[in-house]
Every structure is written in C-alpha cells, then in structure tokens.
Design a protein around this motif. Structure first.
Motif, PDB file in Angstrom:
ATOM      1  N   GLY A   1       0.805  -1.205   0.000  1.00  0.00           N
ATOM      2  CA  GLY A   1       0.000   0.000   0.000  1.00  0.00           C
ATOM      3  C   GLY A   1       0.842   1.260   0.000  1.00  0.00           C
ATOM      4  N   ILE A   2       0.179   2.369  -0.097  1.00  0.00           N
ATOM      5  CA  ILE A   2       0.848   3.659  -0.150  1.00  0.00           C
ATOM      6  C   ILE A   2       1.544   3.948   1.190  1.00  0.00           C
ATOM      7  N   GLN A   3       2.718   4.544   1.136  1.00  0.00           N
ATOM      8  CA  GLN A   3       3.472   4.893   2.334  1.00  0.00           C
ATOM      9  C   GLN A   3       3.212   6.349   2.698  1.00  0.00           C
ATOM     10  N   VAL A   4       2.992   6.607   3.983  1.00  0.00           N
ATOM     11  CA  VAL A   4       2.716   7.960   4.456  1.00  0.00           C
ATOM     12  C   VAL A   4       3.704   8.280   5.570  1.00  0.00           C
ATOM     13  N   GLU A   5       4.487   9.319   5.380  1.00  0.00           N
ATOM     14  CA  GLU A   5       5.468   9.727   6.376  1.00  0.00           C
ATOM     15  C   GLU A   5       5.148  11.119   6.876  1.00  0.00           C
ATOM     16  N   GLN A   6       5.172  11.273   8.189  1.00  0.00           N
ATOM     17  CA  GLN A   6       4.896  12.582   8.769  1.00  0.00           C
ATOM     18  C   GLN A   6       6.116  13.071   9.536  1.00  0.00           C
ATOM     19  N   SER A   7       6.310  14.380   9.496  1.00  0.00           N
ATOM     20  CA  SER A   7       7.420  14.977  10.236  1.00  0.00           C
ATOM     21  C   SER A   7       7.023  16.353  10.747  1.00  0.00           C
ATOM     22  N   PRO A   8       7.613  16.779  11.882  1.00  0.00           N
ATOM     23  CA  PRO A   8       8.457  15.956  12.744  1.00  0.00           C
ATOM     24  C   PRO A   8       7.605  14.970  13.539  1.00  0.00           C
ATOM     25  N   PRO A   9       8.185  13.953  14.130  1.00  0.00           N
ATOM     26  CA  PRO A   9       7.406  13.036  14.961  1.00  0.00           C
ATOM     27  C   PRO A   9       6.925  13.684  16.255  1.00  0.00           C
ATOM     28  N   ASP A  10       7.724  14.586  16.797  1.00  0.00           N
ATOM     29  CA  ASP A  10       7.364  15.272  18.039  1.00  0.00           C
ATOM     30  C   ASP A  10       7.695  16.749  17.911  1.00  0.00           C
ATOM     31  N   LEU A  11       6.886  17.567  18.559  1.00  0.00           N
ATOM     32  CA  LEU A  11       7.080  19.015  18.483  1.00  0.00           C
ATOM     33  C   LEU A  11       6.597  19.642  19.786  1.00  0.00           C
ATOM     34  N   ILE A  12       7.438  20.474  20.369  1.00  0.00           N
ATOM     35  CA  ILE A  12       7.057  21.212  21.580  1.00  0.00           C
ATOM     36  C   ILE A  12       7.131  22.692  21.256  1.00  0.00           C
ATOM     37  N   LEU A  13       6.055  23.409  21.536  1.00  0.00           N
ATOM     38  CA  LEU A  13       5.973  24.824  21.210  1.00  0.00           C
ATOM     39  C   LEU A  13       5.561  25.644  22.417  1.00  0.00           C
ATOM     40  N   GLN A  14       6.029  26.870  22.442  1.00  0.00           N
ATOM     41  CA  GLN A  14       5.531  27.836  23.411  1.00  0.00           C
ATOM     42  C   GLN A  14       4.210  28.380  22.869  1.00  0.00           C
ATOM     43  N   GLU A  15       3.289  28.611  23.745  1.00  0.00           N
ATOM     44  CA  GLU A  15       2.002  29.189  23.340  1.00  0.00           C
ATOM     45  C   GLU A  15       2.235  30.468  22.543  1.00  0.00           C
ATOM     46  N   GLY A  16       1.522  30.586  21.429  1.00  0.00           N
ATOM     47  CA  GLY A  16       1.679  31.756  20.569  1.00  0.00           C
ATOM     48  C   GLY A  16       2.578  31.535  19.377  1.00  0.00           C
ATOM     49  N   ALA A  17       3.364  30.464  19.402  1.00  0.00           N
ATOM     50  CA  ALA A  17       4.288  30.186  18.295  1.00  0.00           C
ATOM     51  C   ALA A  17       3.532  29.582  17.113  1.00  0.00           C
ATOM     52  N   ASN A  18       4.188  29.619  15.954  1.00  0.00           N
ATOM     53  CA  ASN A  18       3.640  29.020  14.737  1.00  0.00           C
ATOM     54  C   ASN A  18       4.379  27.718  14.435  1.00  0.00           C
ATOM     55  N   SER A  19       3.727  26.832  13.675  1.00  0.00           N
ATOM     56  CA  SER A  19       4.391  25.578  13.315  1.00  0.00           C
ATOM     57  C   SER A  19       3.890  25.073  11.974  1.00  0.00           C
ATOM     58  N   THR A  20       4.716  24.224  11.365  1.00  0.00           N
ATOM     59  CA  THR A  20       4.356  23.572  10.103  1.00  0.00           C
ATOM     60  C   THR A  20       4.587  22.085  10.233  1.00  0.00           C
ATOM     61  N   LEU A  21       3.562  21.302   9.951  1.00  0.00           N
ATOM     62  CA  LEU A  21       3.648  19.854   9.980  1.00  0.00           C
ATOM     63  C   LEU A  21       3.596  19.360   8.535  1.00  0.00           C
ATOM     64  N   ARG A  22       4.381  18.325   8.262  1.00  0.00           N
ATOM     65  CA  ARG A  22       4.498  17.856   6.893  1.00  0.00           C
ATOM     66  C   ARG A  22       4.041  16.411   6.756  1.00  0.00           C
ATOM     67  N   CYS A  23       3.452  16.112   5.606  1.00  0.00           N
ATOM     68  CA  CYS A  23       3.015  14.758   5.268  1.00  0.00           C
ATOM     69  C   CYS A  23       3.500  14.458   3.855  1.00  0.00           C
ATOM     70  N   ASN A  24       4.335  13.428   3.732  1.00  0.00           N
ATOM     71  CA  ASN A  24       4.800  12.969   2.422  1.00  0.00           C
ATOM     72  C   ASN A  24       4.141  11.632   2.112  1.00  0.00           C
ATOM     73  N   PHE A  25       3.785  11.423   0.867  1.00  0.00           N
ATOM     74  CA  PHE A  25       3.171  10.154   0.486  1.00  0.00           C
ATOM     75  C   PHE A  25       3.797   9.638  -0.804  1.00  0.00           C
ATOM     76  N   SER A  26       3.732   8.321  -0.950  1.00  0.00           N
ATOM     77  CA  SER A  26       4.572   7.659  -1.952  1.00  0.00           C
ATOM     78  C   SER A  26       3.914   7.481  -3.317  1.00  0.00           C
ATOM     79  N   ASP A  27       2.625   7.830  -3.433  1.00  0.00           N
ATOM     80  CA  ASP A  27       1.938   7.604  -4.711  1.00  0.00           C
ATOM     81  C   ASP A  27       0.897   8.705  -4.898  1.00  0.00           C
ATOM     82  N   SER A  28       0.350   8.794  -6.082  1.00  0.00           N
ATOM     83  CA  SER A  28      -0.711   9.783  -6.321  1.00  0.00           C
ATOM     84  C   SER A  28      -1.943   9.418  -5.492  1.00  0.00           C
TER      85      SER A  28
END
Lengths: 108, 114
Positions: A1-28
């Motif tokens: 089946g299709i592979q799904v990778e997410q990064s980062p695995p863990d994230l700690i933020l101070q309240e008010g900060a911004n973040s970007t989470l990523r998802c890569n996948f192996s097929d259309s």
C-alpha cells in the motif's frame, strides 16, 4: 500500500508560536485528510484537502499533489492544540492509509 | 444521530471470549469504516461498507474478525476467540457519500484482552 510519512514526529511549542507539519506520500492520491487526536482520544477531522489550500481560523493546509506532500500550518498555537496530528491518504480501493502522526505539545 | 456513536466505550474480556463492538454512524451517511489503532500508531484500516454491502475486508487480520451492517445503518464488528494481541482501540468512521468524502470518527472502543 501507499506509504505515508509525517514529520516531525514530536514538536514542543511555546504558546503563541507558529508551526508547520508535513506529510509525504509515496503515490498519487484521490483524497487526503488531516485529523487532530486530542488528549482525550477523540479524532477530529480538520481538513479534506486532496489538492490546493484551505484555511479554517488559525489552521490552514496545502496539498501539492504533483509533488506528493501536504502541509498543515498552525498559527498562534494554543494549549488546546496539543495532541497528535494525523495525515490520511487514499489512493485506490477506498482505503485510507494513516501516517504515524506528529505529537504536538503546546506549553503555556 | 449528531455524531458517530460507538459502544461500549471500554471492553475488558478474557482470552478466548467473543466480543461484539457496535457503531451507529451519522444519520444518512452511506459509507462506514472500521479501523484499529494501536498505542502510538495511526489508525489501520480493517473494512468498510457502502450501505449494507461490505466493499472491502482486506484489512481484517484473520478469520476471527468479521463485520456486518445488515440494514445499511448500524454496524457490528465481531472478534471471536479473542487473543491478547487483539487489544487496541477500535474506531468507526462514516462519510456522507461513497468514494471517500470527509470522514467522521466515533470515540472508539478500547478493547483489553486479559
């Protein structure tokens, strides 16, 4: 089946900060959704976004299907944003494949 | 109903017993999905229905697992002769139409096999 990778695995933020989470996948994909699993275990649908960009309050998501990735942006994070964020994709056969998630902790 | 409802919320059973997990989807939703989620992992597909027809059961781990949705609404996932490795969160989701609309999940059933 299709592979799904997410990064980062863990994230700690101070309240008010911004973040970007990523998802890569192996097929259309035909379908891509982002979910938030809160500390009580509830799995909440954030976005249905097979392509393009959507915004909902402090959250927005972008999927670039041709390059096989999606991004979830969280701005001005709050403690209630804590939990695990999952990306799920569907290619063929109507099965959704989930990534292993990004665990987010927002500190006051 | 207003949301996807699953029962029981928690189930503790002894190895070898049969268990039945229930899912009541959002009223009018055509598609219903069963997933299993181990601790620290993402949900893993088990099976899904459009109306009363089981469309795909390729994710069911073995023949001890079965599911039905006889009237196209409520669904039951049955695990026979439970084993400790069956312990997990079992989640149900529904979507308004076929072909993967937005998924809405229930709160899940946490199964513990002793």
């Amino acid at each position: 089946g299709i592979q799904v990778e997410q990064s980062p695995p863990d994230l700690i933020l101070q309240e008010g900060a911004n973040s970007t989470l990523r998802c890569n996948f192996s097929d259309s994909v035909n379908n891509l959704q982002w979910f938030h699993q809160n500390p009580w275990g509830q799995l909440i649908n954030l976005f249905y976004i097979p392509s393009g960009t959507k915004q909902n309050g402090r959250l927005s998501a972008t999927t670039v299907a041709t390059e096989r990735y999606s991004l979830l942006y969280i701005s001005s994070s709050q403690t209630t944003d804590s939990g695990v964020y999952f990306c799920a994709v569907e290619s063929t056969g109507n099965q959704f494949y989930f990534g292993t998630g990004t665990s987010l902790t927002v500190i006051p | 109903g207003a949301g996807v409802s699953q029962s029981p919320r928690y189930k503790v059973t002894k190895r070898g017993q049969d268990v039945a997990l229930r899912c009541d989807p959002i009223s009018g939703h055509v598609s219903l999905y069963w997933y299993r989620q181990a601790l620290g992992q993402g949900p893993e597909f088990l099976t899904y229905f459009n109306y009363e027809a089981q469309q795909d059961k390729s994710g069911l781990p073995n023949d001890r697992f079965s599911a039905e949705r006889p009237e196209g609404s409520i669904s039951t996932l049955t695990i026979q002769r439970t084993e400790q490795r069956d312990s997990a969160m079992y989640r149900c989701a529904s979507s308004r139409r076929e072909n993967n609309e937005k998924l809405f999940f229930g709160s899940g059933t946490q199964l513990s096999v002793l």
